[in-house]
Design a protein around this motif. Structure first.
Motif: not given
Length: 263
Positions: A136-153, A173-181
């Motif tokens: 999680a501290e070094a995600l192996p993906f390019p900038n702006g790759s996802f419409d939403a990023v989540t992490i649960a517990f 991505r710009t306009g994307g959302r991060f959700l943390c449960l």
């Protein structure tokens, strides 16, 4: 009365130290200690979630998936679920979305990923959900790759939470959302003491009976108590770059759903 945090757990950590439950450990050692915990409990992780929460974790995860709100039809939508090894969130989002919805599950623990891959294949979503071994501290993906990023517990188990939040912001991505449960602070008088007793006495005993590992579940309970309060975590999210940050508490404050946008 709520359980008192040991004195050694309240001292300010040095730059090289962090907490592992109520213990202070070298920052470089925490990830390996967390890995040992989840290696121990992976095969019965979801069963223990049902037993510990009375099945409520399913309702909380449903709220998260509904908040992601993937589009119907064939419109492309890409989700990254961090620390989501067993695939709970990814499967929910894949079911809720249309044919264009794709979910990537990232987890650092291969035992949890193996459980998730087997579940996804068994339920026929192996084309919609993929699994990646990563940090999680070094995600192996390019900038702006996802419409939403989540992490649960999962975020409370990350050694450098601020780094993980910056990485989530980077790949959103710009306009994307991060959700943390995540577990939070009980805010109902009377329930707090009952919840504390249950957490420190019943949950470790269940862990011993079901998985044979009492200490793993004692750590998980302690890690909940060490996680920042919602307003503090909201500030952490803002520092990482997220805007329109908010949170929603559920079940008397036992859990909170945190939300932020990349604008």
């Amino acid at each position: 009365m709520p359980r008192e945090v040991p004195r050694e757990a309240t001292r300010e950590a040095t730059r090289e130290d962090t907490h592992f439950g109520y213990r202070q450990v070298p920052l470089a050692d925490k990830q390996a200690l967390v890995d040992d915990v989840f290696h121990s409990v992976a095969s019965r992780y979801d069963l223990m979630n049902d037993l510990m929460s009375g099945g409520l974790h399913r309702a909380w995860k449903d709220v998260l998936a509904n908040t992601v709100n993937p589009p119907k039809g064939n419109r492309p939508f890409k989700l990254l679920d961090v620390a989501g090894g067993t695939g709970d969130i990814a499967l929910r989002v894949a079911r809720a979305g249309g044919t264009g919805t794709r979910a990537t599950v990232l987890d650092i623990n291969p035992d949890m990923l193996a459980v998730g891959r087997a579940r996804t294949l068994d339920r026929g979503y192996d084309e919609a959900v993929t699994f990646v071994d990563g940090n999680a501290e070094a995600l192996p993906f390019p900038n702006g790759s996802f419409d939403a990023v989540t992490i649960a517990f999962g975020i409370r188990n990350v050694p450098r939470i601020d780094t993980a939040l910056k990485e989530a912001f980077r790949v959103c991505r710009t306009g994307g959302r991060f959700l943390c449960l995540e577990f939070s602070c009980v805010d109902v008088p009377g329930l707090d003491a009952l919840y504390d007793f249950y957490s420190f006495n019943v949950i470790p005993a269940l862990g011993r009976m079901v998985t044979g590992d009492r200490e793993a579940y004692r750590y998980l309970v302690e890690s909940i108590r060490r996680f920042p309060r919602p307003n503090v975590f909201a500030d952490n999210m803002r520092t990482a770059g997220f805007r329109r940050v908010s949170h929603r508490v559920m079940t008397g404050g036992i859990v909170a759903l945190h939300s932020g946008w990349r604008l």
